[in-house]
Write an enzyme that holds these catalytic residues in place. Sequence first.
Site, PDB file in Angstrom:
ATOM      1  N   HIS A   1       0.827  -1.206   0.000  1.00 24.36           N
ATOM      2  CA  HIS A   1       0.000   0.000   0.000  1.00 24.36           C
ATOM      3  C   HIS A   1       0.867   1.264   0.000  1.00 24.36           C
ATOM      4  O   HIS A   1       0.723   2.133  -0.867  1.00 24.36           O
ATOM      5  CB  HIS A   1      -0.910  -0.039   1.243  1.00 24.36           C
ATOM      6  CG  HIS A   1      -1.762   1.182   1.431  1.00 24.36           C
ATOM      7  ND1 HIS A   1      -3.135   1.141   1.291  1.00 24.36           N
ATOM      8  CD2 HIS A   1      -1.453   2.462   1.748  1.00 24.36           C
ATOM      9  CE1 HIS A   1      -3.616   2.354   1.513  1.00 24.36           C
ATOM     10  NE2 HIS A   1      -2.618   3.172   1.802  1.00 24.36           N
ATOM     11  N   GLU A   2       1.761   1.341   0.974  1.00 20.02           N
ATOM     12  CA  GLU A   2       2.599   2.547   1.069  1.00 20.02           C
ATOM     13  C   GLU A   2       3.515   2.663  -0.145  1.00 20.02           C
ATOM     14  O   GLU A   2       3.809   3.767  -0.601  1.00 20.02           O
ATOM     15  CB  GLU A   2       3.413   2.537   2.362  1.00 20.02           C
ATOM     16  CG  GLU A   2       2.572   2.501   3.643  1.00 20.02           C
ATOM     17  CD  GLU A   2       1.507   3.590   3.741  1.00 20.02           C
ATOM     18  OE1 GLU A   2       1.661   4.639   3.081  1.00 20.02           O
ATOM     19  OE2 GLU A   2       0.505   3.388   4.457  1.00 20.02           O
TER      20      GLU A   2
ATOM     21  N   HIS B   1       1.689   4.508  -2.812  1.00 20.25           N
ATOM     22  CA  HIS B   1       1.768   5.969  -2.634  1.00 20.25           C
ATOM     23  C   HIS B   1       3.118   6.472  -3.136  1.00 20.25           C
ATOM     24  O   HIS B   1       3.213   7.520  -3.765  1.00 20.25           O
ATOM     25  CB  HIS B   1       1.656   6.332  -1.153  1.00 20.25           C
ATOM     26  CG  HIS B   1       0.261   6.273  -0.588  1.00 20.25           C
ATOM     27  ND1 HIS B   1      -0.815   6.905  -1.184  1.00 20.25           N
ATOM     28  CD2 HIS B   1      -0.233   5.689   0.540  1.00 20.25           C
ATOM     29  CE1 HIS B   1      -1.905   6.700  -0.429  1.00 20.25           C
ATOM     30  NE2 HIS B   1      -1.579   5.961   0.611  1.00 20.25           N
TER      31      HIS B   1
ATOM     32  N   HIS C   1       3.244   6.902  -6.774  1.00 22.30           N
ATOM     33  CA  HIS C   1       2.508   8.108  -7.167  1.00 22.30           C
ATOM     34  C   HIS C   1       3.441   9.328  -7.068  1.00 22.30           C
ATOM     35  O   HIS C   1       3.502  10.152  -7.981  1.00 22.30           O
ATOM     36  CB  HIS C   1       1.313   8.264  -6.214  1.00 22.30           C
ATOM     37  CG  HIS C   1       0.204   9.139  -6.741  1.00 22.30           C
ATOM     38  ND1 HIS C   1      -0.850   9.532  -5.953  1.00 22.30           N
ATOM     39  CD2 HIS C   1      -0.015   9.698  -7.946  1.00 22.30           C
ATOM     40  CE1 HIS C   1      -1.677  10.285  -6.666  1.00 22.30           C
ATOM     41  NE2 HIS C   1      -1.187  10.397  -7.877  1.00 22.30           N
TER      42      HIS C   1
HETATM   43 ZN   LIG Z   1      -2.787   5.238   2.161  1.00 17.50          ZN
END
Ligand SMILES: [Zn+2]
Length: 697
Positions: free
Chosen positions: A490-491, A494, A497
């Site tokens: 998940h991280e 990010h 991104h």
């Molecule tokens: Zn998040």
Amino acid sequence: MRRPFLSLIIVLAFLSSCSPRNTNPLLGEFTAPFGAPPFDKIRTEHYLPAFQEGMKQQRDAIAAIAASTEAPTFTNTLETIEASGKLLSRVNNIFQSMMSANTSDELQRIAKEVAPVLSAHADEILFNEKLFARIKTIYDGRDALGLSQEQKRLAEKTYRDFVRGGANLNAVDKAKLAEINKELSVLGLQFEENLLKEVSRFELVIDNKDDLAGLPEAAVTAAAEEAQQRGYAGKWVFTVRKPSLVPFLQYSERRDLREKIYKAYINRCDHGDDLDNKNIVLRIANLRVERARLLGYKTHADFGLEEHMAKNPAAVYEFLGKLWKPALARAGREAASFQDMIKKEGNNFKLESWDWWYYAEKVRKAQYDLDDEMLRPYFELENVRAGAFLLATKLYGITFTERTDIPKYHPEVRVYEVKEADGKHIGLLYTDYHPRDNKQGGAWCGGFREESKIAGKIETPIITNCGNFTRPAGDAPSLLNFDEVTTLFHEFGHALHGLLVETVYITTQGVATDFVELPSQIMENWATDPEFMKMYAKHYQTGEAIPDELIAKIKSSSTFNQGFATAEYLAASYLDMDWHSLTEPAQVDVNAFETQSLGRIGLIPEIVSRYRSTYFAHIFGDGGYAAGYYSYIWAEVLDADAFQAFRETSLFDRKTAQAFRTNILAAGGSEEEMALYVKFRGREPKIEPLLERRGLD
Ligand SMILES: [Zn+2]
């Protein structure tokens, strides 16, 4: 969680200490590779004077724009504002990152001194009438100026930031607003500081080996090491940090001790003592309503959601309502099955919240012959991190090379250079994965430098991924549980991104909170995909790939306990929305408010909201998710639907990946979020893939 870099619109004050420029590494050129921060030279006393100089530079730049006699143009106004806070952002990004990941009493003290000053500095810019008049001229004429899509977006965002920041208020209201902002800036810090201290304070000390009954060997070893460190050699210590708490709740046969540690967890900062957060919670909620009303909104939720995809509170409540009933019903069935298990064991007590993890593991084992501990050997941290990197390589062709020539802020940090397939430098990624006493809980993505290319000056991104994952214990390396695995992916999403964004400006990089979880959550789909899991989940001793049989068990049990997971999450989302739906400041008892809020939706007593108010750092700490905690499941509609695009083609389909990279990752916030999604998918998202995934259909 994504910890946003602080907005560029922050500025000036007169701080006390000062040190000559040539000795302060924060003010000089960063000469480490890629302009990485000189952590080998930065000392605590460098921050205050660096903040001071950063604010001074921005104040001078802003004053020059406001005083200019030239007609306002995009370049001499918006682009110049955009570039005005470079030094201040640099200092602030580093400082905030250290506050989260490697803090100290001294840093906390500086933070409390600087926060109100930064708040006043930001307001001084937002309230500058001459500056705002120039911005408004460009904003009003934006369609006729021949601007690019992103430039037009910058004009709109800057104008809206100023209006929402109070630029249109009269002088009296501006002064009131500035006072509110100042107070809020300190309250959030105090909230997080109390939480950090409270977490470090609790310890469950066990001195009788029999009290460890049921616990996995690794958890016992880790507890012995924790005890050693805390000066209890020969005993065992468990804490309310997740890597210690969760295995204890899952496996300890001592029901009374499970109750003790769980109650410590859910009562954090709610003991009526010096670390109690109730007054802070109420004060923050009340100040936020006051601010919203001053700016012409009914509630803080109305104010905040205007900038989100959801647009207004009614849309959020309606969305939560669609999921709540099926989630609660499913959770009720789960509770009943656990109660059956209790009976089968020959007990007759009623299932309580501190029993949930324990019976969930038991029932899962009975139904699927699977439990968390069976998976850990296949999820060595190094393998999982390599898996995340491999995924990015398969999708986007990018590569990750460890760099040992870059200064780190802590020995546990690792630094990677990220490159395109052709070797072109993209940016740096720092990973910092284990809990420490001076590190905030949870996991997040932050960074030291945002990507930008204003006036052709290219700045490459420097991103961080932080977590609180299981440490190596005894002879074993760090072996993650399944939740930690998906959190790492998940991280990392990010991080991609932040690394792959290609906007010219930093302001146009930011996206709505209910969109920002799309790039992160979509990665969790691959982390749990059977085909991909075989590529990275390898036994830490034998190197053998995770067996098909185990994958089949993971797959068949994928909706197990999802009623609980969804209900505890949605309960926190409702609580967040309720706190920010106050229409006027209230004098309420914080716990009574919470009980009423959760009572209204009918949360069953066996489940506690994922966060209670006194430790809900997402909304009362840095506040980035205030009236926005619902964003995770809102974005899950997007990520589940987006991942379908890969299911419809193939798991690593390069064309689909390229479309995702171009329209979602590279685009940043250069267009409306839904427009970006439609560009990627060819249509708006459907909710069905999410319902199916959570077993709520
Ligand atoms: Zn998040």
